[in-house]
Scaffold this active site. Structure first.
Site, PDB file in Angstrom:
ATOM      1  N   ARG A  34       0.803  -0.965   0.048  1.00  0.00           N
ATOM      2  CA  ARG A  34      -0.078   0.077  -0.147  1.00  0.00           C
ATOM      3  C   ARG A  34       0.770   1.228   0.000  1.00  0.00           C
ATOM      4  O   ARG A  34       0.602   2.243  -0.609  1.00  0.00           O
ATOM      5  CB  ARG A  34      -1.032  -0.027   1.335  1.00  0.00           C
ATOM      6  CG  ARG A  34      -1.799  -1.233   1.381  1.00  0.00           C
ATOM      7  CD  ARG A  34      -3.039  -1.102   0.488  1.00  0.00           C
ATOM      8  NE  ARG A  34      -2.855  -1.312  -1.027  1.00  0.00           N
ATOM      9  CZ  ARG A  34      -2.406  -2.565  -1.553  1.00  0.00           C
ATOM     10  NH1 ARG A  34      -2.365  -3.451  -0.704  1.00  0.00           N
ATOM     11  NH2 ARG A  34      -2.175  -2.574  -2.511  1.00  0.00           N
TER      12      ARG A  34
ATOM     13  N   ASN B 248      -9.109   7.864   4.875  1.00  0.00           N
ATOM     14  CA  ASN B 248      -7.921   7.398   4.070  1.00  0.00           C
ATOM     15  C   ASN B 248      -6.369   7.092   4.827  1.00  0.00           C
ATOM     16  O   ASN B 248      -6.445   8.074   5.708  1.00  0.00           O
ATOM     17  CB  ASN B 248      -7.678   8.154   2.849  1.00  0.00           C
ATOM     18  CG  ASN B 248      -9.092   7.929   2.116  1.00  0.00           C
ATOM     19  OD1 ASN B 248      -9.676   7.043   2.365  1.00  0.00           O
ATOM     20  ND2 ASN B 248      -9.138   8.858   1.127  1.00  0.00           N
TER      21      ASN B 248
ATOM     22  N   ASP C 148      -3.647   7.024   3.061  1.00  0.00           N
ATOM     23  CA  ASP C 148      -2.689   7.732   2.296  1.00  0.00           C
ATOM     24  C   ASP C 148      -2.584   8.997   2.529  1.00  0.00           C
ATOM     25  O   ASP C 148      -3.233   9.866   3.405  1.00  0.00           O
ATOM     26  CB  ASP C 148      -3.017   7.739   0.286  1.00  0.00           C
ATOM     27  CG  ASP C 148      -4.504   8.409   0.266  1.00  0.00           C
ATOM     28  OD1 ASP C 148      -4.626   9.569   0.641  1.00  0.00           O
ATOM     29  OD2 ASP C 148      -5.552   7.949  -0.147  1.00  0.00           O
TER      30      ASP C 148
ATOM     31  N   HIS D 100      -8.195   6.694  10.781  1.00  0.00           N
ATOM     32  CA  HIS D 100      -7.926   5.444  10.406  1.00  0.00           C
ATOM     33  C   HIS D 100      -6.149   5.297  10.581  1.00  0.00           C
ATOM     34  O   HIS D 100      -5.816   4.085  10.069  1.00  0.00           O
ATOM     35  CB  HIS D 100      -8.538   4.725   9.429  1.00  0.00           C
ATOM     36  CG  HIS D 100     -10.015   4.664   9.483  1.00  0.00           C
ATOM     37  ND1 HIS D 100     -11.023   4.422   8.696  1.00  0.00           N
ATOM     38  CD2 HIS D 100     -10.652   4.531  10.871  1.00  0.00           C
ATOM     39  CE1 HIS D 100     -12.250   4.294   9.301  1.00  0.00           C
ATOM     40  NE2 HIS D 100     -12.102   4.352  10.510  1.00  0.00           N
TER      41      HIS D 100
ATOM     42  N   GLU E 235     -22.347   6.599  -6.621  1.00  0.00           N
ATOM     43  CA  GLU E 235     -23.564   5.817  -6.336  1.00  0.00           C
ATOM     44  C   GLU E 235     -23.790   6.299  -4.832  1.00  0.00           C
ATOM     45  O   GLU E 235     -22.846   6.891  -4.083  1.00  0.00           O
ATOM     46  CB  GLU E 235     -23.103   4.558  -6.228  1.00  0.00           C
ATOM     47  CG  GLU E 235     -22.125   4.026  -5.442  1.00  0.00           C
ATOM     48  CD  GLU E 235     -21.200   2.652  -5.647  1.00  0.00           C
ATOM     49  OE1 GLU E 235     -21.785   2.156  -6.729  1.00  0.00           O
ATOM     50  OE2 GLU E 235     -20.352   2.180  -5.036  1.00  0.00           O
TER      51      GLU E 235
HETATM   52  P1  NAD Z   1     -15.175   1.951   0.740  1.00  0.00           P
HETATM   53  O1  NAD Z   1     -14.261   1.324  -0.141  1.00  0.00           O
HETATM   54  O2  NAD Z   1     -16.073   1.198   1.475  1.00  0.00           O
HETATM   55  O3  NAD Z   1     -16.132   2.759  -0.290  1.00  0.00           O
HETATM   56  C1  NAD Z   1     -15.651   3.516  -1.536  1.00  0.00           C
HETATM   57  C2  NAD Z   1     -16.501   4.308  -1.985  1.00  0.00           C
HETATM   58  O4  NAD Z   1     -16.138   5.322  -2.933  1.00  0.00           O
HETATM   59  C3  NAD Z   1     -17.761   3.729  -2.571  1.00  0.00           C
HETATM   60  O5  NAD Z   1     -19.113   4.394  -2.050  1.00  0.00           O
HETATM   61  C4  NAD Z   1     -17.818   4.308  -3.965  1.00  0.00           C
HETATM   62  O6  NAD Z   1     -19.037   4.570  -4.378  1.00  0.00           O
HETATM   63  C5  NAD Z   1     -17.020   5.606  -3.806  1.00  0.00           C
HETATM   64  N1  NAD Z   1     -16.436   6.001  -5.071  1.00  0.00           N
HETATM   65  C6  NAD Z   1     -15.771   5.180  -6.228  1.00  0.00           C
HETATM   66  N2  NAD Z   1     -14.872   5.865  -7.038  1.00  0.00           N
HETATM   67  C7  NAD Z   1     -15.231   7.522  -6.591  1.00  0.00           C
HETATM   68  C8  NAD Z   1     -14.894   8.613  -7.108  1.00  0.00           C
HETATM   69  N3  NAD Z   1     -14.265   8.654  -8.241  1.00  0.00           N
HETATM   70  N4  NAD Z   1     -15.346   9.592  -6.490  1.00  0.00           N
HETATM   71  C9  NAD Z   1     -15.867   9.663  -5.160  1.00  0.00           C
HETATM   72  N5  NAD Z   1     -16.316   8.598  -4.735  1.00  0.00           N
HETATM   73  C10 NAD Z   1     -16.139   7.259  -5.644  1.00  0.00           C
HETATM   74  O7  NAD Z   1     -14.697   3.037   1.229  1.00  0.00           O
HETATM   75  P2  NAD Z   1     -14.475   3.653   2.800  1.00  0.00           P
HETATM   76  O8  NAD Z   1     -15.962   4.012   3.218  1.00  0.00           O
HETATM   77  O9  NAD Z   1     -13.469   4.905   2.703  1.00  0.00           O
HETATM   78  O10 NAD Z   1     -14.085   2.653   3.646  1.00  0.00           O
HETATM   79  C11 NAD Z   1     -12.655   1.644   3.639  1.00  0.00           C
HETATM   80  C12 NAD Z   1     -12.065   1.729   4.646  1.00  0.00           C
HETATM   81  O11 NAD Z   1     -10.694   1.179   3.889  1.00  0.00           O
HETATM   82  C13 NAD Z   1     -11.625   3.012   5.287  1.00  0.00           C
HETATM   83  O12 NAD Z   1     -11.793   2.846   6.552  1.00  0.00           O
HETATM   84  C14 NAD Z   1     -10.035   3.203   4.916  1.00  0.00           C
HETATM   85  O13 NAD Z   1      -9.327   3.403   5.914  1.00  0.00           O
HETATM   86  C15 NAD Z   1      -9.590   2.074   4.024  1.00  0.00           C
HETATM   87  N6  NAD Z   1      -9.005   2.314   2.694  1.00  0.00           N
HETATM   88  C16 NAD Z   1      -8.122   3.272   2.446  1.00  0.00           C
HETATM   89  C17 NAD Z   1      -7.919   3.701   1.417  1.00  0.00           C
HETATM   90  C18 NAD Z   1      -6.871   4.792   1.048  1.00  0.00           C
HETATM   91  O14 NAD Z   1      -6.377   5.360   2.075  1.00  0.00           O
HETATM   92  N7  NAD Z   1      -6.687   5.375  -0.194  1.00  0.00           N
HETATM   93  C19 NAD Z   1      -7.810   2.692   0.260  1.00  0.00           C
HETATM   94  C20 NAD Z   1      -8.969   1.723   0.486  1.00  0.00           C
HETATM   95  C21 NAD Z   1      -9.407   1.511   1.741  1.00  0.00           C
END
Ligand code: NAD
Length: 238
Positions: A64, A97, A99, A114, A211
């Site tokens: 990651r 997030n 990141d 988180h 969505e």
């Molecule tokens: P989730 O993966 O459960 O949901 C992602 C959401 O993002 C969905 O509702 C989807 O519709 C939406 N989405 C997809 N593409 C998009 C776009 N272009 N613009 C706006 N929205 C978009 O994510 P969550 O609810 O944040 O929960 C995931 C957990 O996993 C978090 O607690 C986090 O700590 C961790 N996580 C972090 C990262 C990161 O740091 N980048 C990545 C993956 C998971």
């Protein structure tokens, strides 16, 4: 699309989730049947997984880190940094997030509830603060030890652990008059409750994402679209 106005007395609380980083090439978590980058959460992101296999957990978070270091902030991250520049301390950002794309876009008034990929801390919770750590570990032997002897673990809130900075987050939500939630499925608690806390105090609540989230009915306004396209220009600051 109608603009959302921010008046001089408004205070804005922003919650972002994995979706805001999707257009930067970082996979969301629920997008692929509850897998995160192909892994089952129970195997890499729980206290049990850490006890069973610290090597496996570090392999996952090293990957990651590698992906996070290559990714660049997208227009949605920059739009929030611009909004903060206009609103100053009437703006607060809470991200789920791990990141650092918000910081790299210029956001400063933010907390990572988180945890953060670019930090490590002692597995023994010995009281020493997290340290900056960008290393990509190839084996467990490379992972350092704390001064107390404990192994260093990712500074990540595993599922089942208590999120960080909750007092400050609650305080900021209570003061806010507008909540903006971006790219989160509304399935991870307590973050999914924030919109209810804000609404109970009479705040407006806007969701932005492609969505509807699970808690969509709690919002006063849902803007369907990708964050990088919908956020720039969405707000009109009076
Ligand atoms: P989730 O993966 O459960 O949901 C992602 C959401 O993002 C969905 O509702 C989807 O519709 C939406 N989405 C997809 N593409 C998009 C776009 N272009 N613009 C706006 N929205 C978009 O994510 P969550 O609810 O944040 O929960 C995931 C957990 O996993 C978090 O607690 C986090 O700590 C961790 N996580 C972090 C990262 C990161 O740091 N980048 C990545 C993956 C998971």
């Amino acid at each position: 699309m109608a603009k959302i106005s921010i008046a001089s007395q408004d205070r804005v609380f922003v919650l972002t989730g994995a979706g805001i980083s999707a257009e930067s090439g970082l996979p969301t978590f629920r997008a692929s049947d509850g897998l995160w980058a192909g892994y089952r959460i129970e195997d890499v992101c729980t206290p049990e997984a850490w006890r069973r296999s610290p090597a496996g957990v570090w392999a996952f978070y090293s990957a990651r880190r590698e992906a996070g270091q290559k990714a660049k902030p997208n227009p949605a991250h920059f739009a929030l940094a611009e909004l903060e520049a206009k609103l100053g301390d009437r703006f607060f950002l809470c991200t789920q997030n791990v990141d650092d794309l918000h910081e790299r876009a210029g956001s400063a008034r933010l907390v990572h509830m988180h945890g953060e990929l670019a930090k490590s801390r002692c597995e023994r919770e010995c009281g020493r603060p997290p340290v900056e750590d960008h290393a990509i570990y190839r084996s467990l032997d490379e992972v350092g030890r704390c001064a107390c002897g404990g192994r260093m673990r990712p500074h990540i809130v595993f599922f089942g652990e208590v999120p960080l900075e909750m007092e400050r987050i609650q305080d900021e939500i209570h003061q806010s008059t507008l909540m903006l939630v971006v790219g989160t499925s509304g399935s991870v608690y307590p973050a999914a409750s924030f919109v209810h806390w804000a609404r109970q105090r009479g705040a407006r609540a806007v969701y932005v994402g492609p969505e509807e989230p699970l808690n969509a009915s709690a919002f006063t306004h849902v803007v369907e679209g990708k964050a990088g396209e919908a956020l720039p220009g969405l707000f009109e600051v009076e």
